[in-house]
Write an enzyme that holds these catalytic residues in place. Structure first.
Site, PDB file in Angstrom:
ATOM      1  N   SER A   1       0.831  -1.209   0.000  1.00 42.58           N
ATOM      2  CA  SER A   1       0.000   0.000   0.000  1.00 42.58           C
ATOM      3  C   SER A   1       0.861   1.254   0.000  1.00 42.58           C
ATOM      4  O   SER A   1       0.569   2.221  -0.703  1.00 42.58           O
ATOM      5  CB  SER A   1      -0.897   0.034   1.246  1.00 42.58           C
ATOM      6  OG  SER A   1      -1.654  -1.138   1.327  1.00 42.58           O
TER       7      SER A   1
ATOM      8  N   ARG B   1       1.699   3.916  -3.464  1.00 44.62           N
ATOM      9  CA  ARG B   1       1.344   5.327  -3.258  1.00 44.62           C
ATOM     10  C   ARG B   1       2.595   6.208  -3.377  1.00 44.62           C
ATOM     11  O   ARG B   1       2.577   7.259  -4.008  1.00 44.62           O
ATOM     12  CB  ARG B   1       0.708   5.524  -1.876  1.00 44.62           C
ATOM     13  CG  ARG B   1      -0.744   5.029  -1.750  1.00 44.62           C
ATOM     14  CD  ARG B   1      -1.124   5.033  -0.265  1.00 44.62           C
ATOM     15  NE  ARG B   1      -2.509   4.728   0.048  1.00 44.62           N
ATOM     16  CZ  ARG B   1      -3.037   3.510   0.064  1.00 44.62           C
ATOM     17  NH1 ARG B   1      -2.297   2.464  -0.291  1.00 44.62           N
ATOM     18  NH2 ARG B   1      -4.305   3.326   0.421  1.00 44.62           N
TER      19      ARG B   1
ATOM     20  N   SER C   1     -14.739   0.281  -1.331  1.00 38.99           N
ATOM     21  CA  SER C   1     -13.277   0.281  -1.268  1.00 38.99           C
ATOM     22  C   SER C   1     -12.763   1.649  -0.885  1.00 38.99           C
ATOM     23  O   SER C   1     -13.189   2.658  -1.448  1.00 38.99           O
ATOM     24  CB  SER C   1     -12.688  -0.120  -2.625  1.00 38.99           C
ATOM     25  OG  SER C   1     -11.285   0.055  -2.615  1.00 38.99           O
TER      26      SER C   1
ATOM     27  N   SER D   1     -12.363   0.420   5.726  1.00 40.66           N
ATOM     28  CA  SER D   1     -10.893   0.380   5.794  1.00 40.66           C
ATOM     29  C   SER D   1     -10.281   1.759   6.023  1.00 40.66           C
ATOM     30  O   SER D   1      -9.314   2.133   5.370  1.00 40.66           O
ATOM     31  CB  SER D   1     -10.290  -0.215   4.501  1.00 40.66           C
ATOM     32  OG  SER D   1     -11.130  -1.118   3.857  1.00 40.66           O
TER      33      SER D   1
ATOM     34  N   ASP E   1      -7.557  -7.019   5.344  1.00 42.51           N
ATOM     35  CA  ASP E   1      -6.582  -7.982   4.817  1.00 42.51           C
ATOM     36  C   ASP E   1      -6.051  -8.895   5.915  1.00 42.51           C
ATOM     37  O   ASP E   1      -6.014 -10.113   5.767  1.00 42.51           O
ATOM     38  CB  ASP E   1      -5.424  -7.256   4.123  1.00 42.51           C
ATOM     39  CG  ASP E   1      -5.849  -6.682   2.771  1.00 42.51           C
ATOM     40  OD1 ASP E   1      -6.971  -6.995   2.325  1.00 42.51           O
ATOM     41  OD2 ASP E   1      -5.073  -5.923   2.174  1.00 42.51           O
TER      42      ASP E   1
ATOM     43  N   ASN F   1     -16.276  -6.154   2.126  1.00 38.29           N
ATOM     44  CA  ASN F   1     -15.349  -5.854   1.029  1.00 38.29           C
ATOM     45  C   ASN F   1     -14.375  -7.000   0.726  1.00 38.29           C
ATOM     46  O   ASN F   1     -13.679  -6.963  -0.279  1.00 38.29           O
ATOM     47  CB  ASN F   1     -14.652  -4.499   1.215  1.00 38.29           C
ATOM     48  CG  ASN F   1     -13.498  -4.531   2.182  1.00 38.29           C
ATOM     49  OD1 ASN F   1     -13.458  -5.363   3.091  1.00 38.29           O
ATOM     50  ND2 ASN F   1     -12.556  -3.636   1.999  1.00 38.29           N
TER      51      ASN F   1
ATOM     52  N   LYS G   1     -12.263  -8.285  -3.493  1.00 35.38           N
ATOM     53  CA  LYS G   1     -10.795  -8.249  -3.495  1.00 35.38           C
ATOM     54  C   LYS G   1     -10.263  -9.142  -4.619  1.00 35.38           C
ATOM     55  O   LYS G   1     -10.933  -9.339  -5.623  1.00 35.38           O
ATOM     56  CB  LYS G   1     -10.283  -8.699  -2.130  1.00 35.38           C
ATOM     57  CG  LYS G   1     -10.690  -7.769  -0.988  1.00 35.38           C
ATOM     58  CD  LYS G   1      -9.816  -6.544  -0.945  1.00 35.38           C
ATOM     59  CE  LYS G   1     -10.066  -5.748   0.327  1.00 35.38           C
ATOM     60  NZ  LYS G   1      -9.040  -4.725   0.520  1.00 35.38           N
TER      61      LYS G   1
ATOM     62  N   ARG H   1      -3.191 -13.872  -0.537  1.00 34.83           N
ATOM     63  CA  ARG H   1      -3.488 -14.004   0.895  1.00 34.83           C
ATOM     64  C   ARG H   1      -4.090 -15.369   1.246  1.00 34.83           C
ATOM     65  O   ARG H   1      -3.882 -15.872   2.347  1.00 34.83           O
ATOM     66  CB  ARG H   1      -4.394 -12.871   1.373  1.00 34.83           C
ATOM     67  CG  ARG H   1      -3.742 -11.526   1.180  1.00 34.83           C
ATOM     68  CD  ARG H   1      -4.072 -10.484   2.215  1.00 34.83           C
ATOM     69  NE  ARG H   1      -3.412  -9.240   1.853  1.00 34.83           N
ATOM     70  CZ  ARG H   1      -2.126  -8.971   2.044  1.00 34.83           C
ATOM     71  NH1 ARG H   1      -1.347  -9.850   2.644  1.00 34.83           N
ATOM     72  NH2 ARG H   1      -1.614  -7.823   1.653  1.00 34.83           N
TER      73      ARG H   1
ATOM     74  N   LYS I   1       2.303 -11.631  -5.837  1.00 34.16           N
ATOM     75  CA  LYS I   1       1.583 -10.346  -5.873  1.00 34.16           C
ATOM     76  C   LYS I   1       2.129  -9.382  -4.821  1.00 34.16           C
ATOM     77  O   LYS I   1       2.232  -8.184  -5.064  1.00 34.16           O
ATOM     78  CB  LYS I   1       0.084 -10.596  -5.652  1.00 34.16           C
ATOM     79  CG  LYS I   1      -0.790  -9.374  -5.904  1.00 34.16           C
ATOM     80  CD  LYS I   1      -2.247  -9.787  -5.796  1.00 34.16           C
ATOM     81  CE  LYS I   1      -3.278  -8.775  -6.126  1.00 34.16           C
ATOM     82  NZ  LYS I   1      -3.066  -7.448  -6.463  1.00 34.16           N
TER      83      LYS I   1
END
Length: 428
Positions: free
Chosen positions: A24, A28, A170, A198, A314, A337, A341, A387, A412
């Site tokens: 994440s 960004r 999301s 989230s 997550d 959510n 995913k 995951r 990933k």
């Protein structure tokens, strides 16, 4: 034939893991560094599929960067403004939501003609709420296949203004708008409809924007105010913290079969909400110690838990497999959510937990897991979801082996996960 990996029963886990960089934060930071004035040295960048998709897109858009040999340090020459394509361009973003959503917004500044596409699963991941909000700000966007889903054709036009966005699906939609708004001509006000999912991921976005010189005011995460006509400025260097979602597997392993495991690269000052996962383990009975740059977990008598985990979607997946080792049922709530995913994670998780012997109730937005007296050896489907593969590695902490199908899907976010997991493990 899918490749598979069989994990033999593990008697004890012990040791230290230096976490790979956060997905994440990495994506960004790469995007903001590209938009910023000046050159930014990013350290501890994650090397994984999702990051490569972002880097490939930035390269196609004319951003110059230099990667270290191990791809964890990246020096980015910022463009000091919006990303533009002189010619029509098509960008393939795999299944990287952290690339698709922010780029869909940022590339609506200016008047380039750009197509964003990805893997078949990406075309099943909704983006309509983001597109609706961008259109309110003047963006010209067409759906090329199915309404509300990628691939998208973007033709610029975003100017800012008054936007509303649905917060229930999301947080990445809001992240995308927040990162784009400072570069728009007009000031932007973003109003959130419904409950924002989230929330901690929005804190990551705001933290990074601040690091690149831009402050955003908000009213209780319901209304955000962003001045237009601003420029991001390079902080010079920026250290990407370790991936807190990736930490969850090692901390859970210690809670189940420690020994003691220490993860480094995150700690009590971390910007990632998924560090709160350690608090959930503690509630279940594990022993947890926090440092500035580490979290340490040791085994405890684990009890089932009933909890709203919307704030750590997550890492909450890891609780679902940890529940196999707790006394009594575990209920994970407010996780709708999960369904949008990498795969429909609620159905996938329920299906695979039943294979190893758990009794599972799957609700629209919750899952209830009753652990079996004895786990069953099974072949675990991973649904092209990193995951799922990592969560189900924990089954080997029993006296039963587990076979993970398509273990390479961890690329990933964590290409060498199984090597790291093996390094901590002493076989029974």
């Amino acid at each position: 034939m899918l490749e598979s990996l069989t994990l033999q029963p593990i008697a004890l886990v012990n040791g230290t893991v230096n976490l790979p960089g956060s997905k994440s934060v990495s994506n960004r930071a790469l995007l903001l560094a590209a938009l910023a004035e000046g050159t930014t040295q990013l350290n501890n960048v994650l090397d994984s599929d999702d990051i490569r998709h972002m880097l490939n897109a930035l390269q196609a858009l004319g951003v110059d960067f230099r990667l270290s040999a191990d791809r964890t340090c990246c020096e980015v020459d910022g463009l000091g403004g919006k990303l533009v394509a002189e010619q029509p361009l098509s960008l393939f973003l795999g299944n990287a939501g952290t690339a698709m959503r922010p780029l869909a917004a940022v590339l609506c500044l200016g008047n380039s003609d750009i197509v964003l596409t990805g893997e078949p699963r990406m075309k099943e991941r909704p983006i309509g709420h983001l597109v609706d909000a961008l259109r309110q700000g003047g963006a010209q966007i067409d759906y090329l296949e199915q309404e509300n889903y990628p691939p998208l054709r973007l033709r610029g036009g975003f100017r800012g203004g008054e936007l509303t966005v649905d917060g229930r699906v999301s947080s990445q939609f809001l992240t995308a708008l927040l990162m784009t708004a400072p570069l728009a001509e007009q000031d932007t006000t973003i109003r959130i409809m419904g409950d924002l999912v989230s929330k901690p991921y929005i804190d990551i976005t705001l933290h990074l924007m601040k690091a690149f010189g831009i402050d955003v005011g908000h009213e209780n995460y319901q209304i955000f105010h962003i001045k237009g006509g601003q420029t991001y400025r390079s902080p010079g260097t920026y250290l990407v913290e370790g991936d807190a979602s990736s930490a969850s597997y090692f901390l859970a392993a210690a809670a189940i079969k420690g020994g003691t495991v220490r993860v480094t690269g995150i700690g009590k000052k971390s910007v990632q909400g998924d560090t709160k996962f350690a608090d959930v383990l503690e509630k279940m009975g594990a022993k947890v110690t926090w440092g500035d740059d580490y979290i340490e977990c040791s085994r405890g008598e684990l009890q089932g838990i009933d909890m709203d985990m919307n704030h750590i979607p997550d890492a909450a997946m890891t609780i679902a497999t940890t529940a196999l080792f707790a006394t009594g049922p575990t209920t994970i709530r407010n996780i709708y959510n999960w369904r949008v995913k990498e795969t429909d994670r609620l159905t996938a998780m329920a299906t695979e937990l039943r294979k190893v012997g758990a009794e599972v109730e799957e609700g629209e937005d919750y899952i209830r897991v009753v652990p079996p007296l004895q786990l069953t050896a099974a072949d675990i489907g991973t649904y092209d979801d990193h995951r799922m593969a990592m969560c189900f590695s924990l089954v080997a902490l029993s006296d039963t082996p587990v076979t993970i199908l398509d273990p390479k899907c961890t690329a990933k976010t964590f290409p060498d996960y199984f090597e790291q997991f093996a390094r901590l493990s002493q076989l029974a």
